[in-house]
Every structure is written in structure tokens, then in C-alpha cells.
Design a protein around this motif. Structure first.
Motif, mmCIF file in Angstrom:
data_model
loop_
_atom_site.group_PDB
_atom_site.id
_atom_site.type_symbol
_atom_site.label_atom_id
_atom_site.label_comp_id
_atom_site.label_asym_id
_atom_site.label_seq_id
_atom_site.Cartn_x
_atom_site.Cartn_y
_atom_site.Cartn_z
ATOM 1 N N SER A 5 0.826 -1.320 0.033
ATOM 2 C CA SER A 5 -0.124 -0.046 0.027
ATOM 3 C C SER A 5 0.816 1.173 0.035
ATOM 4 N N LEU A 6 0.693 2.060 -1.010
ATOM 5 C CA LEU A 6 1.401 3.268 -1.152
ATOM 6 C C LEU A 6 1.046 4.423 -0.011
ATOM 7 N N PRO A 7 1.826 5.164 0.369
ATOM 8 C CA PRO A 7 1.430 5.990 1.418
ATOM 9 C C PRO A 7 0.462 7.109 0.842
ATOM 10 N N ASP A 8 -0.273 7.480 1.815
ATOM 11 C CA ASP A 8 -1.364 8.843 1.343
ATOM 12 C C ASP A 8 -0.950 10.244 1.659
ATOM 13 N N SER A 9 0.608 10.300 1.807
ATOM 14 C CA SER A 9 1.030 11.901 2.082
ATOM 15 C C SER A 9 2.546 11.592 1.638
ATOM 16 N N VAL A 13 6.076 8.626 2.172
ATOM 17 C CA VAL A 13 7.061 8.094 1.267
ATOM 18 C C VAL A 13 8.229 7.696 2.455
ATOM 19 N N LEU A 14 8.736 8.761 2.988
ATOM 20 C CA LEU A 14 10.094 8.401 3.756
ATOM 21 C C LEU A 14 9.684 7.694 4.999
ATOM 22 N N HIS A 15 8.562 7.517 5.527
ATOM 23 C CA HIS A 15 8.312 6.549 6.436
ATOM 24 C C HIS A 15 8.138 5.137 5.865
ATOM 25 N N ALA A 16 7.670 5.064 4.585
ATOM 26 C CA ALA A 16 7.320 3.604 4.007
ATOM 27 C C ALA A 16 8.812 3.260 3.789
ATOM 28 N N PHE A 17 9.524 4.199 3.505
ATOM 29 C CA PHE A 17 11.128 3.628 3.125
ATOM 30 C C PHE A 17 11.804 3.223 4.320
ATOM 31 N N ARG A 18 11.557 3.920 5.531
ATOM 32 C CA ARG A 18 12.123 3.317 6.828
ATOM 33 C C ARG A 18 11.540 2.094 7.140
ATOM 34 N N LEU A 104 29.468 -0.966 13.097
ATOM 35 C CA LEU A 104 29.904 0.144 13.177
ATOM 36 C C LEU A 104 29.405 1.086 13.863
ATOM 37 N N ASP A 105 29.798 2.452 14.045
ATOM 38 C CA ASP A 105 29.031 3.461 14.766
ATOM 39 C C ASP A 105 27.616 3.735 14.101
ATOM 40 N N GLU A 106 26.942 4.617 15.012
ATOM 41 C CA GLU A 106 25.617 5.245 14.180
ATOM 42 C C GLU A 106 26.073 6.050 13.123
ATOM 43 N N ARG A 107 25.299 5.853 11.753
ATOM 44 C CA ARG A 107 25.240 6.578 10.746
ATOM 45 C C ARG A 107 24.120 7.609 10.575
ATOM 46 N N ARG A 108 24.545 8.851 10.161
ATOM 47 C CA ARG A 108 23.453 9.809 9.857
ATOM 48 C C ARG A 108 23.763 10.380 8.227
ATOM 49 N N THR A 109 22.372 10.525 8.068
ATOM 50 C CA THR A 109 22.279 10.754 6.428
ATOM 51 C C THR A 109 21.092 11.979 6.383
ATOM 52 N N VAL A 110 21.100 12.473 5.252
ATOM 53 C CA VAL A 110 19.719 13.209 4.868
ATOM 54 C C VAL A 110 19.284 12.724 3.621
ATOM 55 N N LEU A 111 18.189 12.232 3.684
ATOM 56 C CA LEU A 111 17.264 11.492 2.417
ATOM 57 C C LEU A 111 16.476 12.806 1.763
ATOM 58 N N THR A 112 16.714 13.073 0.422
ATOM 59 C CA THR A 112 15.853 13.790 -0.213
ATOM 60 C C THR A 112 15.137 12.960 -1.315
ATOM 61 N N VAL A 113 13.809 13.158 -1.182
ATOM 62 C CA VAL A 113 12.903 12.499 -2.190
ATOM 63 C C VAL A 113 11.989 13.505 -3.018
ATOM 64 N N VAL A 114 12.079 13.271 -4.161
ATOM 65 C CA VAL A 114 10.741 13.880 -4.938
ATOM 66 C C VAL A 114 9.944 13.061 -5.020
ATOM 67 N N ALA A 115 8.349 13.246 -4.733
ATOM 68 C CA ALA A 115 7.584 12.246 -4.810
ATOM 69 C C ALA A 115 6.238 12.775 -5.552
ATOM 70 N N GLN A 116 5.742 12.077 -6.126
ATOM 71 C CA GLN A 116 4.465 12.280 -7.088
ATOM 72 C C GLN A 116 3.106 11.719 -6.501
ATOM 73 N N LYS A 117 2.143 12.712 -6.593
ATOM 74 C CA LYS A 117 0.928 12.216 -6.175
ATOM 75 C C LYS A 117 0.124 11.206 -7.599
ATOM 76 N N LEU A 118 -0.253 10.226 -7.153
ATOM 77 C CA LEU A 118 -0.904 9.344 -8.257
ATOM 78 C C LEU A 118 -2.387 9.545 -8.168
ATOM 79 N N ALA A 119 -3.132 8.973 -9.073
ATOM 80 C CA ALA A 119 -4.508 9.391 -9.303
ATOM 81 C C ALA A 119 -5.559 8.912 -8.119
ATOM 82 N N ALA A 120 -4.764 7.659 -7.433
ATOM 83 C CA ALA A 120 -5.691 7.273 -6.496
ATOM 84 C C ALA A 120 -5.278 8.043 -5.115
#
Length: 160
Positions: A5-9, A13-18, A104-120
């Protein structure tokens, strides 16, 4: 390919990736992306289809991140009209291992996502880039020979 199920916001998308990451499920992770999506990882490797994104993450889960856990920190969303948004989120990953299996030690990143809203009314990633955050507030990287090291120019002579 696992259908999820794709996210509704956009931020979903970021939370679904996680969530897919924490299940170490490359199929699920890739399903968040459009078939022709692009993904640039923290080292600049660049994949340009959902299938390549899946293959790369399956390898990562097998060799590097199989015991890892990801948390999402600060997140911002910038809408680009009604059907596109840029989502930027800090990620914290623990449990990465080196080639000998040592954690290994904790790793921190910044994820940038371009998201597109689908018809649904659901959202899907069309492009993503993940960027490492060097420890200690470093400003940039220095390449010396075949080694790359984080450095800072504030308050002292640059060291690497």
C-alpha cells in the motif's frame, strides 16, 4: 515485486522507506519507487530504475545492513503544486557492519525524495538522493590519493 500500500502523503514515502528498510525487504523498498525512478546513494552510486534500486538495496541488506535499524528524524515537505513534493528527512542508521562483521558506529544521513501524487491519491518516489552527514560538524570532504576524509575550515588550519 511485492505490492504494498502506497502512502497517502508525501512524508509517508519517507516513513514507508524506513519501514521497508527495518524489515530488510528490498522488494518492498523498491515498490515505493516509480518504475523509472532514480536513486543516488551516499557514495554517489546512481541507479535509474526500480529494479536497479531493488537489486542495490538487496545487496546492501545482505552484506552491509542486514542487522540495521533506521529512524527518521527532522523532516520537511515542500509542495510543488498539487501533485509533487520534495521531502527531506534526517535518517539515523544503527547496526551497519564492516566486511568482517563488526558493528560500526551510528550513521546519519539526509534523504531527499521527490514524490509524485498518483490518481488514487497515494504517493510514490520518483527520485531520491541520500547524503552522509560526517561526524563532528565537518564542512566538506578532502580527497587525498585514494582516501576521502571529512574536514572543517572553522577556527583552525584544515586537517585531514
Amino acid at each position: 515485486m511485492t505490492e504494498v500500500s502506497l502512502p497517502d502523503s508525501p512524508e509517508g514515502v519517507l516513513h514507508a522507506f524506513r519501514d521497508a528498510w527495518n524489515r530488510h525487504d528490498a522488494d518492498e523498498l523498491a515498490s515505493i519507487f516509480a518504475p523509472d525512478a532514480t536513486f543516488v546513494n551516499v557514495t554517489g552510486l546512481w541507479w535509474n530504475t526500480r529494479e536497479k534500486i531493488k537489486t542495490a538495496h538487496a545487496y546492501g541488506f545482505e552484506k552491509i545492513f542486514g542487522q540495521s535499524s533506521m529512524r527518521v528524524g527532522r523532516t520537511t515537505v515542500k509542495t510543488l503544486g498539487d501533485d509533487h513534493a520534495v521531502v527531506v528527512g534526517r535518517l539515523i542508521v544503527t547496526g551497519q557492519v564492516d566486511p568482517d562483521g563488526r558493528e560500526l558506529d551510528e550513521r546519519r544521513t539526509v534523504l531527499t525524495v521527490v514524490a509524485q501524487k498518483l490518481a488514487a491519491g497515494t504517493w510514490r518516489a520518483v527520485s531520491a538522493q541520500n547524503t552522509d552527514i560526517p561526524p563532528g560538524g565537518m564542512e566538506t570532504h578532502a580527497n587525498v590519493g585514494s582516501t576521502q576524509s571529512p574536514i572543517t575550515y572553522r577556527g583552525s588550519t584544515p586537517r585531514h
